[in-house]
Design an enzyme around this catalytic site. Structure first.
Site, PDB file in Angstrom:
ATOM      1  CG  MET A 163      -3.728  -8.143  11.815  1.00 16.88           C
ATOM      2  SD  MET A 163      -5.500  -8.406  11.830  1.00 16.88           S
ATOM      3  CE  MET A 163      -5.829  -8.170  13.535  1.00 16.88           C
ATOM      4  CG  ASP A 164      -3.378 -11.658   4.311  1.00 15.58           C
ATOM      5  OD1 ASP A 164      -3.666 -10.754   3.501  1.00 15.58           O
ATOM      6  OD2 ASP A 164      -2.788 -12.696   3.979  1.00 15.58           O
TER       7      ASP A 164
END
Length: 180
Positions: free
Chosen positions: A1-2
């Site tokens: 997740m970014d």
């Protein structure tokens, strides 16, 4: 997740459910300011025990080290929220606040610790329950219902439409031999 990625990025098409060779973005800029070419676009899913979560408009380039999920795109496409803490992150349904996915993290990154759908045994074809009944070795209605409620199969008709001829033959008692 970014949280900093503006698009989902993947290093190959193997994790995608469908893809095309064209992209509306010929390249993307990465953190060091360089431009990297995009070879394909496609989509995939993250499966949860509640519902599949869409990963739309995944850009494919072999020039990245880690696949990235854009938190902004992910939350917008699935009507979910993502909560981060020191131990990992949780994906919650925005309306009900029910946790759909929980991934733990021990390093500096927040990895999704679940395989994308193309590498799992989950089937997304929508077939009649009669077809699933035959393909899965003639299980009863209760077994098919459990598989459907667990999102392992998808039936476009819930009930078996007729008695199964093979099941009827298997349930017959063998006739005794004649005395001659």
């Amino acid at each position: 997740m970014d949280t900093g990625a503006s698009s989902h990025l993947a290093d190959n098409t193997g994790i995608l459910i469908s893809f095309s060779n064209s992209s509306m973005y010929p390249s993307v800029f990465v953190g060091n300011g360089k431009s990297i070419p995009i070879t394909h676009t496609g989509h995939s899913f993250l499966h949860t025990s509640y519902k599949p979560l869409n990963l739309n408009h995944i850009l494919v380039t072999s020039h990245i080290i880690k696949n990235l999920i854009s938190v902004r795109e992910f939350t917008r496409d699935n009507d979910v929220s993502v909560e981060f803490n020191a131990y990992g992150f949780s994906v919650k349904d925005y309306q009900t606040q029910k946790i759909l996915l929980r991934c733990d993290s021990t390093d500096d990154l927040y990895p999704v610790t679940q395989q994308p759908s193309s590498q799992t045994l989950i089937v997304l074809l929508s077939l009649s329950s009669t077809t699933w009944h035959r393909r899965l070795g003639h299980p009863g209605d209760d077994v098919l219902h459990r598989l459907e409620s667990s999102n392992l199969i998808s039936c476009n008709k819930s009930k078996l439409s007729a008695l199964c001829h093979a099941c009827q033959l298997c349930k017959h008692v063998k006739l005794s031999f004649h005395s001659s």
